[in-house]
Design a protein around this motif. Structure first.
Motif, PDB file in Angstrom:
ATOM      1  N   LYS A   4       3.323 -16.774   2.080  1.00  0.00           N
ATOM      2  CA  LYS A   4       3.905 -15.952   3.137  1.00  0.00           C
ATOM      3  C   LYS A   4       4.534 -16.861   4.195  1.00  0.00           C
ATOM      4  O   LYS A   4       4.014 -17.919   4.501  1.00  0.00           O
ATOM      5  CB  LYS A   4       2.827 -15.077   3.778  1.00  0.00           C
ATOM      6  CG  LYS A   4       2.405 -13.920   2.897  1.00  0.00           C
ATOM      7  CD  LYS A   4       1.197 -13.196   3.408  1.00  0.00           C
ATOM      8  CE  LYS A   4       1.462 -12.414   4.654  1.00  0.00           C
ATOM      9  NZ  LYS A   4       0.324 -11.531   5.027  1.00  0.00           N
ATOM     10  N   ASP A  19       8.243 -12.595   3.203  1.00  0.00           N
ATOM     11  CA  ASP A  19       7.664 -11.798   4.267  1.00  0.00           C
ATOM     12  C   ASP A  19       6.236 -11.385   3.939  1.00  0.00           C
ATOM     13  O   ASP A  19       5.390 -11.298   4.825  1.00  0.00           O
ATOM     14  CB  ASP A  19       8.534 -10.563   4.516  1.00  0.00           C
ATOM     15  CG  ASP A  19       8.117  -9.799   5.738  1.00  0.00           C
ATOM     16  OD1 ASP A  19       8.075 -10.411   6.822  1.00  0.00           O
ATOM     17  OD2 ASP A  19       7.819  -8.597   5.615  1.00  0.00           O
ATOM     18  N   ASN A  20       5.970 -11.145   2.658  1.00  0.00           N
ATOM     19  CA  ASN A  20       4.640 -10.708   2.253  1.00  0.00           C
ATOM     20  C   ASN A  20       4.522 -10.846   0.743  1.00  0.00           C
ATOM     21  O   ASN A  20       5.523 -11.008   0.040  1.00  0.00           O
ATOM     22  CB  ASN A  20       4.411  -9.245   2.668  1.00  0.00           C
ATOM     23  CG  ASN A  20       2.944  -8.924   2.862  1.00  0.00           C
ATOM     24  OD1 ASN A  20       2.065  -9.711   2.519  1.00  0.00           O
ATOM     25  ND2 ASN A  20       2.678  -7.761   3.424  1.00  0.00           N
ATOM     26  N   TYR A  35       4.117  -8.659  -6.114  1.00  0.00           N
ATOM     27  CA  TYR A  35       5.531  -8.832  -5.789  1.00  0.00           C
ATOM     28  C   TYR A  35       5.678  -9.655  -4.518  1.00  0.00           C
ATOM     29  O   TYR A  35       4.883  -9.523  -3.585  1.00  0.00           O
ATOM     30  CB  TYR A  35       6.196  -7.468  -5.521  1.00  0.00           C
ATOM     31  CG  TYR A  35       6.413  -6.635  -6.749  1.00  0.00           C
ATOM     32  CD1 TYR A  35       7.637  -6.650  -7.416  1.00  0.00           C
ATOM     33  CD2 TYR A  35       5.412  -5.822  -7.247  1.00  0.00           C
ATOM     34  CE1 TYR A  35       7.844  -5.872  -8.544  1.00  0.00           C
ATOM     35  CE2 TYR A  35       5.612  -5.044  -8.377  1.00  0.00           C
ATOM     36  CZ  TYR A  35       6.835  -5.085  -9.013  1.00  0.00           C
ATOM     37  OH  TYR A  35       7.034  -4.313 -10.134  1.00  0.00           O
ATOM     38  N   TYR A  36       6.724 -10.488  -4.516  1.00  0.00           N
ATOM     39  CA  TYR A  36       7.148 -11.119  -3.266  1.00  0.00           C
ATOM     40  C   TYR A  36       7.999 -10.099  -2.522  1.00  0.00           C
ATOM     41  O   TYR A  36       8.868  -9.465  -3.123  1.00  0.00           O
ATOM     42  CB  TYR A  36       8.033 -12.340  -3.523  1.00  0.00           C
ATOM     43  CG  TYR A  36       7.350 -13.507  -4.179  1.00  0.00           C
ATOM     44  CD1 TYR A  36       6.299 -14.172  -3.548  1.00  0.00           C
ATOM     45  CD2 TYR A  36       7.769 -13.969  -5.413  1.00  0.00           C
ATOM     46  CE1 TYR A  36       5.689 -15.260  -4.141  1.00  0.00           C
ATOM     47  CE2 TYR A  36       7.178 -15.064  -6.010  1.00  0.00           C
ATOM     48  CZ  TYR A  36       6.128 -15.704  -5.374  1.00  0.00           C
ATOM     49  OH  TYR A  36       5.540 -16.784  -5.963  1.00  0.00           O
ATOM     50  N   VAL A  37       7.774  -9.953  -1.237  1.00  0.00           N
ATOM     51  CA  VAL A  37       8.660  -9.171  -0.395  1.00  0.00           C
ATOM     52  C   VAL A  37       9.554 -10.203   0.300  1.00  0.00           C
ATOM     53  O   VAL A  37       9.088 -10.960   1.149  1.00  0.00           O
ATOM     54  CB  VAL A  37       7.891  -8.331   0.647  1.00  0.00           C
ATOM     55  CG1 VAL A  37       8.865  -7.527   1.494  1.00  0.00           C
ATOM     56  CG2 VAL A  37       6.884  -7.416  -0.045  1.00  0.00           C
ATOM     57  N   LYS A  39      12.845 -11.234   2.540  1.00  0.00           N
ATOM     58  CA  LYS A  39      13.836 -10.801   3.525  1.00  0.00           C
ATOM     59  C   LYS A  39      14.898 -11.879   3.604  1.00  0.00           C
ATOM     60  O   LYS A  39      14.593 -13.049   3.824  1.00  0.00           O
ATOM     61  CB  LYS A  39      13.193 -10.610   4.901  1.00  0.00           C
ATOM     62  CG  LYS A  39      12.361  -9.372   5.016  1.00  0.00           C
ATOM     63  CD  LYS A  39      11.962  -9.126   6.454  1.00  0.00           C
ATOM     64  CE  LYS A  39      11.201  -7.826   6.562  1.00  0.00           C
ATOM     65  NZ  LYS A  39      10.799  -7.555   7.950  1.00  0.00           N
ATOM     66  N   VAL A  46      16.028  -6.512   2.163  1.00  0.00           N
ATOM     67  CA  VAL A  46      14.660  -6.706   1.691  1.00  0.00           C
ATOM     68  C   VAL A  46      14.650  -6.462   0.184  1.00  0.00           C
ATOM     69  O   VAL A  46      15.223  -5.479  -0.293  1.00  0.00           O
ATOM     70  CB  VAL A  46      13.674  -5.738   2.389  1.00  0.00           C
ATOM     71  CG1 VAL A  46      12.282  -5.881   1.814  1.00  0.00           C
ATOM     72  CG2 VAL A  46      13.668  -5.978   3.891  1.00  0.00           C
ATOM     73  N   SER A  47      14.009  -7.354  -0.549  1.00  0.00           N
ATOM     74  CA  SER A  47      13.903  -7.206  -2.001  1.00  0.00           C
ATOM     75  C   SER A  47      12.469  -7.455  -2.440  1.00  0.00           C
ATOM     76  O   SER A  47      11.764  -8.280  -1.858  1.00  0.00           O
ATOM     77  CB  SER A  47      14.815  -8.210  -2.716  1.00  0.00           C
ATOM     78  OG  SER A  47      16.153  -7.895  -2.499  1.00  0.00           O
ATOM     79  N   TYR A  48      12.072  -6.738  -3.472  1.00  0.00           N
ATOM     80  CA  TYR A  48      10.762  -6.927  -4.087  1.00  0.00           C
ATOM     81  C   TYR A  48      10.994  -7.614  -5.427  1.00  0.00           C
ATOM     82  O   TYR A  48      11.649  -7.063  -6.304  1.00  0.00           O
ATOM     83  CB  TYR A  48      10.064  -5.578  -4.292  1.00  0.00           C
ATOM     84  CG  TYR A  48       9.628  -4.924  -3.006  1.00  0.00           C
ATOM     85  CD1 TYR A  48       8.295  -4.965  -2.618  1.00  0.00           C
ATOM     86  CD2 TYR A  48      10.540  -4.276  -2.188  1.00  0.00           C
ATOM     87  CE1 TYR A  48       7.876  -4.365  -1.430  1.00  0.00           C
ATOM     88  CE2 TYR A  48      10.141  -3.678  -1.003  1.00  0.00           C
ATOM     89  CZ  TYR A  48       8.816  -3.732  -0.630  1.00  0.00           C
ATOM     90  OH  TYR A  48       8.418  -3.142   0.536  1.00  0.00           O
TER      91      TYR A  48
END
Length: 100
Positions: A4, A19-20, A35-37, A39, A46-48
């Motif tokens: 993170k 981001d998370n 999943y990576y969040v 930004k 924002v993408s997962y």
């Protein structure tokens, strides 16, 4: 595995911050997938992206040496995401050098 708040480079998204890291499932009883969040740094998207088995190429941000080499390449001139990432690395380096 990225952490993170780590700044990384995606060939499709450009410069991103992790981001998370979240676990999501398609159904309540189905298996969850991490999943990576991500930004993006320059256009607020924002993408997962799945942590494992993702199709998108993710990598650590370029080193200063790599950024300097890439700045002289044809790819730098043609790829907006790459240009933004290289410029970001070089700008951050100059900013840190000026503070010392």
């Amino acid at each position: 595995m990225f952490q993170k708040k780590q700044i990384i480079y995606s060939e499709t998204l450009g410069t991103c911050v992790v981001d998370n890291i979240v676990s999501l499932s398609a159904t309540k009883r189905g298996p969850s997938i991490q999943y990576y969040v991500l930004k993006t740094m320059f256009d607020n998207k924002v993408s997962y992206i799945p942590v494992e088995h993702h199709q998108v190429v993710l990598r650590d941000m370029f080193t200063v040496g790599e950024a300097k080499q890439l700045k002289d390449s044809e790819q730098y001139k043609k790829d907006k995401h790459l240009k933004d990432a290289v410029d970001y690395v070089l700008k951050e380096t100059v900013g840190k050098e000026e503070q010392t």
